[in-house]
Each structure stands twice: as C-alpha cells, then as structure tokens.
Design an enzyme around this catalytic site. Structure first.
Site, PDB file in Angstrom:
ATOM      1  N   SER A 205      -4.518   2.657   9.924  1.00  0.00           N
ATOM      2  CA  SER A 205      -4.981   2.515   8.538  1.00  0.00           C
ATOM      3  C   SER A 205      -6.317   1.793   8.467  1.00  0.00           C
ATOM      4  O   SER A 205      -6.473   0.689   8.986  1.00  0.00           O
ATOM      5  CB  SER A 205      -3.949   1.732   7.715  1.00  0.00           C
ATOM      6  OG  SER A 205      -2.744   2.448   7.617  1.00  0.00           O
TER       7      SER A 205
ATOM      8  N   HIS B 295      -5.708   7.696   5.930  1.00  0.00           N
ATOM      9  CA  HIS B 295      -5.504   8.596   7.065  1.00  0.00           C
ATOM     10  C   HIS B 295      -6.040   9.971   6.697  1.00  0.00           C
ATOM     11  O   HIS B 295      -5.537  10.628   5.792  1.00  0.00           O
ATOM     12  CB  HIS B 295      -4.012   8.689   7.409  1.00  0.00           C
ATOM     13  CG  HIS B 295      -3.447   7.438   8.001  1.00  0.00           C
ATOM     14  ND1 HIS B 295      -3.048   7.347   9.315  1.00  0.00           N
ATOM     15  CD2 HIS B 295      -3.224   6.216   7.460  1.00  0.00           C
ATOM     16  CE1 HIS B 295      -2.597   6.123   9.556  1.00  0.00           C
ATOM     17  NE2 HIS B 295      -2.698   5.423   8.440  1.00  0.00           N
TER      18      HIS B 295
ATOM     19  N   HIS C 157       3.834   9.872  10.273  1.00  0.00           N
ATOM     20  CA  HIS C 157       4.928   8.901  10.275  1.00  0.00           C
ATOM     21  C   HIS C 157       6.219   9.584   9.832  1.00  0.00           C
ATOM     22  O   HIS C 157       6.184  10.495   8.996  1.00  0.00           O
ATOM     23  CB  HIS C 157       4.656   7.749   9.295  1.00  0.00           C
ATOM     24  CG  HIS C 157       3.321   7.088   9.462  1.00  0.00           C
ATOM     25  ND1 HIS C 157       2.154   7.638   8.976  1.00  0.00           N
ATOM     26  CD2 HIS C 157       2.972   5.902  10.046  1.00  0.00           C
ATOM     27  CE1 HIS C 157       1.140   6.825   9.250  1.00  0.00           C
ATOM     28  NE2 HIS C 157       1.604   5.776   9.909  1.00  0.00           N
TER      29      HIS C 157
ATOM     30  N   TYR D 217       8.373   8.295   7.934  1.00  0.00           N
ATOM     31  CA  TYR D 217       8.655   7.990   6.521  1.00  0.00           C
ATOM     32  C   TYR D 217       8.008   8.979   5.561  1.00  0.00           C
ATOM     33  O   TYR D 217       8.347   9.019   4.372  1.00  0.00           O
ATOM     34  CB  TYR D 217       8.276   6.551   6.172  1.00  0.00           C
ATOM     35  CG  TYR D 217       6.804   6.194   6.254  1.00  0.00           C
ATOM     36  CD1 TYR D 217       5.873   6.716   5.366  1.00  0.00           C
ATOM     37  CD2 TYR D 217       6.348   5.312   7.222  1.00  0.00           C
ATOM     38  CE1 TYR D 217       4.524   6.377   5.434  1.00  0.00           C
ATOM     39  CE2 TYR D 217       5.013   4.966   7.310  1.00  0.00           C
ATOM     40  CZ  TYR D 217       4.107   5.497   6.412  1.00  0.00           C
ATOM     41  OH  TYR D 217       2.777   5.163   6.496  1.00  0.00           O
ATOM     42  N   GLU D 218       7.055   9.789   6.061  1.00  0.00           N
ATOM     43  CA  GLU D 218       6.453  10.812   5.204  1.00  0.00           C
ATOM     44  C   GLU D 218       7.352  12.036   5.065  1.00  0.00           C
ATOM     45  O   GLU D 218       7.052  12.940   4.279  1.00  0.00           O
ATOM     46  CB  GLU D 218       5.105  11.255   5.794  1.00  0.00           C
ATOM     47  CG  GLU D 218       4.064  10.154   5.874  1.00  0.00           C
ATOM     48  CD  GLU D 218       2.818  10.632   6.588  1.00  0.00           C
ATOM     49  OE1 GLU D 218       2.001  11.329   5.954  1.00  0.00           O
ATOM     50  OE2 GLU D 218       2.662  10.316   7.782  1.00  0.00           O
TER      51      GLU D 218
ATOM     52  N   ALA E 233      -2.508  -0.932  12.070  1.00  0.00           N
ATOM     53  CA  ALA E 233      -2.519  -2.116  11.214  1.00  0.00           C
ATOM     54  C   ALA E 233      -1.099  -2.683  11.224  1.00  0.00           C
ATOM     55  O   ALA E 233      -0.130  -1.920  11.152  1.00  0.00           O
ATOM     56  CB  ALA E 233      -2.935  -1.737   9.795  1.00  0.00           C
TER      57      ALA E 233
ATOM     58  N   MET F 168       4.762   0.362  11.413  1.00  0.00           N
ATOM     59  CA  MET F 168       5.550   1.571  11.163  1.00  0.00           C
ATOM     60  C   MET F 168       5.086   2.762  12.006  1.00  0.00           C
ATOM     61  O   MET F 168       5.326   3.910  11.629  1.00  0.00           O
ATOM     62  CB  MET F 168       5.471   1.933   9.679  1.00  0.00           C
ATOM     63  CG  MET F 168       5.822   0.796   8.739  1.00  0.00           C
ATOM     64  SD  MET F 168       5.457   1.212   7.014  1.00  0.00           S
ATOM     65  CE  MET F 168       5.554  -0.412   6.250  1.00  0.00           C
ATOM     66  N   SER F 169       4.431   2.494  13.137  1.00  0.00           N
ATOM     67  CA  SER F 169       3.869   3.609  13.918  1.00  0.00           C
ATOM     68  C   SER F 169       3.805   3.233  15.389  1.00  0.00           C
ATOM     69  O   SER F 169       4.467   2.310  15.850  1.00  0.00           O
ATOM     70  CB  SER F 169       2.461   3.937  13.404  1.00  0.00           C
ATOM     71  OG  SER F 169       1.568   2.854  13.683  1.00  0.00           O
TER      72      SER F 169
ATOM     73  N   ASN G 255      -2.075  -8.754   7.501  1.00  0.00           N
ATOM     74  CA  ASN G 255      -1.390  -9.629   6.543  1.00  0.00           C
ATOM     75  C   ASN G 255      -0.264 -10.375   7.254  1.00  0.00           C
ATOM     76  O   ASN G 255       0.253  -9.896   8.270  1.00  0.00           O
ATOM     77  CB  ASN G 255      -0.777  -8.788   5.408  1.00  0.00           C
ATOM     78  CG  ASN G 255       0.199  -7.742   5.941  1.00  0.00           C
ATOM     79  OD1 ASN G 255      -0.214  -6.650   6.353  1.00  0.00           O
ATOM     80  ND2 ASN G 255       1.479  -8.070   5.953  1.00  0.00           N
TER      81      ASN G 255
ATOM     82  N   HIS H  62      -0.343  -2.360   0.244  1.00  0.00           N
ATOM     83  CA  HIS H  62      -1.090  -1.485   1.147  1.00  0.00           C
ATOM     84  C   HIS H  62      -2.593  -1.650   0.922  1.00  0.00           C
ATOM     85  O   HIS H  62      -3.392  -1.466   1.849  1.00  0.00           O
ATOM     86  CB  HIS H  62      -0.671  -0.025   0.948  1.00  0.00           C
ATOM     87  CG  HIS H  62      -1.202   0.895   2.011  1.00  0.00           C
ATOM     88  ND1 HIS H  62      -0.905   0.748   3.351  1.00  0.00           N
ATOM     89  CD2 HIS H  62      -2.038   1.965   1.943  1.00  0.00           C
ATOM     90  CE1 HIS H  62      -1.516   1.686   4.053  1.00  0.00           C
ATOM     91  NE2 HIS H  62      -2.215   2.436   3.224  1.00  0.00           N
TER      92      HIS H  62
END
Length: 310
Positions: free
Chosen positions: A38, A69, A93, A95-96, A123, A226-227, A251, A285
């Site tokens: 990201s 992306h 991902h 989650y998509e 990220a 998440m990746s 973060n 995000h």
C-alpha cells in the site's frame, strides 16, 4: 479467471505465453521481482524502458480492488546496473474475495518466467512498542494464523512435481536480508531507519482488536498485516531460492494497558460526579496510505540499491 489447481501448470503456460507476446525478447527473464504494498507503487516510475501490462490483459490474473494498489506488471531496467526487473503494482488479498490460489497466481507466474529473487514489501501495524511508525522492518520470520487453521495457498492437489510438504525454517533469505543493511549503509540512512522482526499474517480486512493485538504480541510478532506470507509460500514452493520481505510500519496497533470501565463511569455519574469520556483511538486505511507516501522515497532508494547489489 478461476481454475482448478490440477490445471495450474497448463494455465501458467498459457499466461506466460501471453505475457511474453506483449514484451520484447530481452524483457523475458527479469532477475528480480518486486511486490509493492500500500502506497509504495511509485517505484515503477524509476524503471527505464518501462513496459506495462495490466492484470485484465493477462489470463489467470485477478483484479486488485484496494486503494493504493494499481493492478499491473511493469517490466524494465532498474538502478545503475540496469538490472532487468518486474514490479508488481497491486497485490491480491483473500479478503477481496479471491481464493488463495488466485492470490498467489501472479507469484507462480513470475517464478516460472525465471525470477530468482523476490523482494516483497508491505504496510504493517506495529505490535512492538519499540517500532515506531516509519520504521522499515526486515522480516526474519512469520506467524501465520490462517495457515495454521486451514487457510493456506498450498492446500489442494499437488501441482506438477512441486513438494507436498514445504519447509519454512529457511524461508527468508539471509543473503538478501544482508543486502538490505549494506544498502542502508551505502545510502547513509540513519541507524533507526531499519529494524528486524517477525510478521504476523492475518486475513483482514479488519484491524485487530486490542485483545488480538495483545495475543499476537505475546506470541512473538513485531508487526502485523494482511498480505505477503501467501506470496512468500508460493515463491518458495516454486523453488525460488531468494525471497525477502520488508514491512513499513504505518501505524501502531491499538493495545491499551487497561480497558476503561464503563461500570465505574456509570457509578461515578450516579454519584453526581462529572466523568470525562476518553476518545477511543482507531486506525484508518488513510493513515496507512499517508505513511506509505511519506516513506515512499526511502523505500524506493533502498529497493533500488538492493537490486544493484544483487
């Protein structure tokens, strides 16, 4: 495009033929593949002689739907050494809505094109209070809860002659990790620019609850995202000898020392006392993309120097 794992070999052969048909012959064997996380997609702008192929032009590739992306492979030459590379703008991902076989399909494709070095970037949120936002963490290990609980890109029928059981104790290439720190020295980056750590892969698309963050921290993870892990698994499964990953901390994961007590607050109110309600910290995000933008130049310089050293 979705396909049965049994037909992966045939599908990959077709995919590679299409990609090569869109490229000059001297672009057919990049030495390094770079997967951009990201906000880190600007690296492709530094390539010379760029040839871009959008995912929707490639059979077997799915489309990325995440902000930041782009969804394209960019081939070209990078660095003073004019090293042939391919940059993957926009990862996929689970989650998509993609299957994990679809998520790692581009990685398998690049491995079979002949790439021997993969640089994965992402990220991530910091679980370790010593890792502040902006730190680049060179990963030396991972904890993958989805892998341990039945969400694994290697589930399913055996693909051609690839191994059924994949060892991961040597998953993250020491040789490539070494080059990161040499590159940082060459670029005269401050010592606190880089750190080393363990990545926790979670499925997303939610940010962790405080209890989940505390759990992952206690398990030994330094950053969470998440990746990356599915891509690493696919590359190593395909026999790629050198794979490394870097996490840009965007973060802190919100892990308060204690929870506010609603019971106590109500009791105070009943007694007539003023209760100041604390503002709840959250992660967005937008914050992730903002930090990605701030550190984009450093990440680009670092990756470019690593490629030169390779």
């Amino acid at each position: 495009m979705s396909h049965n794992p049994i037909n992966v070999d045939a599908a990959l052969t077709e995919t590679i033929q299409v990609i090569r048909s869109k490229l000059p012959s001297d672009y057919h064997k990049p030495a390094v593949a770079i997967v951009c996380g990201s906000g880190l997609g600007g690296l492709a702008d530094n390539l010379r002689g760029k040839k871009k192929i959008f995912y929707n032009e490639i059979p077997g590739f799915s489309s990325s739907t995440v902000a930041g992306h782009a969804g394209a492979l960019v081939f070209g030459m990078l660095g003073k050494t004019d090293t042939p590379v391919v940059v993957m703008l926009g990862r996929l991902h689970a989650y998509e809505g993609h299957t994990l076989a679809q998520v790692v399909y581009p990685i398998r494709t690049l491995a079979r094109i002949g790439v021997k070095n993969f640089i994965l970037t992402n990220a991530a949120g910091s679980l370790n209070p010593k890792l502040s936002a902006g730190t680049i963490v060179v990963l030396h290990d991972h904890i993958a809860l989805p892998n341990l609980t039945g969400m694994n890109p290697l589930l399913g029928p055996v693909i051609s002659d690839l191994p059924r059981f994949l060892p991961l104790s040597d998953a993250y290439s020491p040789a490539l990790r070494r080059l990161v720190f040499i590159a940082a020295h060459d670029l005269q980056l401050p010592d606190d620019t880089l750190a080393e750590g363990t990545y926790a892969w979670v499925s997303g698309p939610i940010y962790e609850t405080p209890a989940e963050g505390r759990f992952l921290r206690a398990a030994g993870a330094d950053v969470v995202g998440m990746s990356t892990v599915p891509e690493l698994l696919a590359a190593r499964h395909e026999g790629v000898p050198h794979v490394m990953a870097m996490s840009l901390v965007t973060n802190p994961v919100i892990i308060p020392e204690t929870y506010r007590s609603i019971k106590d607050e109500v009791a105070q109110e009943i007694m007539g006392k003023m209760v100041e309600l604390p503002e709840m910290a959250v992660v967005s995000h937008d914050d992730v993309l903002k930090m990605g933008k701030e550190k984009e130049e450093v990440m680009q310089q670092l990756v470019e120097r690593i490629v030169e050293l390779i």
